[in-house]
Design an enzyme around this catalytic site. Structure first.
Site, short mmCIF file in Angstrom:
data_model
loop_
_atom_site.label_atom_id
_atom_site.label_comp_id
_atom_site.label_asym_id
_atom_site.label_seq_id
_atom_site.Cartn_x
_atom_site.Cartn_y
_atom_site.Cartn_z
N GLU A 216 0.84 -1.08 8.64
CA GLU A 216 -0.04 0.17 9.04
C GLU A 216 -0.30 0.45 10.51
O GLU A 216 0.22 1.42 11.12
CB GLU A 216 -1.36 0.02 8.27
CG GLU A 216 -2.38 0.89 8.55
CD GLU A 216 -2.19 2.52 8.17
OE1 GLU A 216 -2.39 3.38 9.06
OE2 GLU A 216 -1.88 2.49 7.07
N GLN B 113 0.56 -1.22 -0.13
CA GLN B 113 -0.04 0.11 0.10
C GLN B 113 0.80 1.19 0.02
O GLN B 113 0.60 2.20 -0.84
CB GLN B 113 -1.16 0.25 1.25
CG GLN B 113 -2.00 1.21 1.21
CD GLN B 113 -2.90 1.21 2.13
OE1 GLN B 113 -3.40 2.15 2.60
NE2 GLN B 113 -3.17 0.12 3.06
N ASP C 18 0.18 3.79 5.91
CA ASP C 18 0.73 3.57 4.58
C ASP C 18 0.19 4.51 3.34
O ASP C 18 1.35 5.32 2.94
CB ASP C 18 -0.08 2.25 4.15
CG ASP C 18 0.56 0.81 4.47
OD1 ASP C 18 1.83 0.75 4.93
OD2 ASP C 18 0.07 0.15 5.21
N GLY D 180 -8.63 21.33 17.81
CA GLY D 180 -8.31 22.81 17.41
C GLY D 180 -8.54 23.64 18.15
O GLY D 180 -8.50 25.08 17.75
N GLY D 181 -8.87 23.58 19.36
CA GLY D 181 -9.20 24.52 20.29
C GLY D 181 -10.93 24.87 20.55
O GLY D 181 -10.95 25.73 21.51
#
Length: 488
Positions: free
Chosen positions: A199, A77, A228, A307-308
């Site tokens: 993976e 992959q 991958d 993200g806050g």
């Protein structure tokens, strides 16, 4: 005597004339050179060495990587993700496979008997396949000719495998100083560089698993193939950068992407939070509001937003029977007022316990429980329609079935249906990167060795006689199985 003098004078005059003619010619030549130097730049240049902008309509001036040849030694992959993306961009990707066997994923997780699996077809579209026995003397000769002909060699073998084939960096660079050798490995230089990585190993070693899941549960790997495919995307960027630098330097270089590094790059916000912990609790994490103390490492945070802006996955209408009847809801500060109005809590806009983001942090669980009571009255798409009118950021949890059937994704070429001669039509992921002047040409994956003769003739210039001899030699065909002994 007089005759001799006359002859000498005549000879002198002839020499003078010849000298004058030469000087005149030199002057003319000099003037001609000056005149040529003063000519305007050719029509193909804009005066600074760069080509003039194409006059062809957008999308008809060729694809971004037209003319680039990729020697693809990848399998499974991570590598195939990289080379397929380059093929979508217009590169001629020549996938080298073992005769009679090919990429191991051709037979893994088969859903149609006797045909290449979706695992293979969805990672190897728009490529050509050639079969070569790398241990056969003639096979080695073909490989070396391909090295001389191609621009990039891409591999994701186990550590040392390429060297054992005789294709060391030194040998490759001697054959073709312009060759770029790009590799995916599990780990970079260090104590684990010789370890095999897959993976989920990469997700664990790169920090993703330790920060995924709920606080009171075990670490989790994500369904997205960030180890991958994520590393394959990083490698593609490295290759394109090396190609661009080669325009300036004239030489190739090595490009290495370690899967651990790729995962860590995608999990960088968690490394950010690790450093923030030294200065106090992570207030946007729901455990802060629940009064649960933080440990020494970035914790698992369930569905908290990274993200806050506080966010959570909440139930929608039909959740009792539909495992994907959910929506991700973010309580972004600028749209707090319309959120309060929609969920029937207008008083929260002025209540000191809810009016400001810091005041809301200890109460996030109660806030999202209240929001969920509202979202459960509608489908996820109805919630999305209403919230979008107020700029409230939400995202429906889309199942793979819904994505496969989404018309807009078909229209943009993100999901593409292709036809395979053996297995029929199947869906694949198209080019996720859209270029306005370089439309992707998403084609089916190649059959094993399908383009062997074509590559030998058209890429390497072998004659019909040569190809016939190569076939007889066994360099491109699987070895014959020994005949079974007859029963006595």
């Amino acid at each position: 005597m007089a005759t001799r003098k006359k002859a000498a004078r005549a000879k002198s005059k002839t020499a003078a004339k010849k000298s004058a003619v030469k000087k005149s010619a030199a002057k003319k030549s000099s003037k001609k050179v000056v005149k040529l130097a003063a000519k305007k730049p050719a029509a193909k240049s804009n005066g600074n060495g760069l080509p003039r902008p194409s006059a062809k309509p957008f999308g008809q001036a060729g694809r971004a990587l037209d003319g680039v040849k990729i020697l693809d030694f990848t399998h499974v992959q991570s590598g195939p993700t990289c080379t397929q993306l380059l093929a979508y961009m217009g590169a001629d990707v020549i996938k080298v496979e073992r005769p009679g066997v090919g990429d191991i994923t051709r037979t893994q997780l088969r859903d149609v008997k006797g045909q290449d699996s979706l695992y293979f077809t969805m990672l190897n579209g728009s490529k050509r396949s050639i079969t070569i026995d790398s241990k056969h003397p003639k096979g080695k000769e073909i490989l070396e000719r391909l090295v001389k002909e191609c621009d990039v060699l891409v591999e994701n073998f186990a550590p040392g495998a390429l060297d054992r084939m005789g294709l060391t960096w030194e040998h490759v660079h001697k054959l073709n100083p312009r060759m770029i050798v790009a590799s995916v490995k599990g780990f970079g230089p260090g104590p684990y560089e010789d370890c095999k990585v897959y993976e989920n190993v990469a997700q664990c070693a790169g920090g993703a698993a330790s920060t995924t899941g709920f606080r009171d549960g075990p670490p989790l790997v994500t369904g997205a193939q960030i180890g991958d495919s994520g590393t394959g995307l990083h490698l593609a960027l490295g290759i394109v950068s090396a190609l661009y630098q080669r325009v300036r330097t004239g030489r190739g270089q090595k490009v290495l992407c370690a899967m651990q590094d790729g995962v860590l790059n995608l999990a960088r916000v968690k490394l950010r939070d690790q450093q923030r912990l030294a200065h106090g609790p992570l207030t946007e994490y729901s455990q802060y509001g629940e009064g649960v103390p933080f440990g020494k490492a970035t914790p698992r945070a369930g569905n908290d937003s990274g993200g806050g802006q506080p966010g959570w996955i909440v139930k929608c209408k039909g959740w009792e029977t539909d495992p994907d009847a959910y929506i991700y809801f973010i309580t972004q500060a600028p749209v707090w007022a319309p959120i309060c109005d929609l969920i029937g809590k207008p008083e929260w806009k002025t209540d000191p316990d809810y009016a400001t983001p810091p005041a809301r942090l200890p109460r996030l669980r109660h806030i999202f429980d209240t929001i969920e009571q509202w979202t459960k009255t509608m489908t996820k798409f109805e919630v999305m329609d209403i919230c979008n009118k107020h700029d409230i950021p939400v995202g429906p949890i889309l199942s793979m079935k819904e994505i496969a059937e989404e018309k807009s994704l078909r229209d943009t070429g993100t999901v593409v249906e292709v036809d395979h001669p053996g297995r029929g039509k199947y869906l694949t992921v198209g080019n996720p990167i859209k270029l306005s002047d370089s439309p992707a040409d998403v084609r089916r994956s190649p059959l094993l060795g399908e383009h062997t003769e074509e590559i030998l003739r058209k890429v390497l210039g072998y004659s019909d006689k040569d190809v016939a001899e190569i076939k007889l030699s066994g360099a491109i065909t699987p070895p014959e199985k020994p005949a079974k002994a007859e029963a006595a």
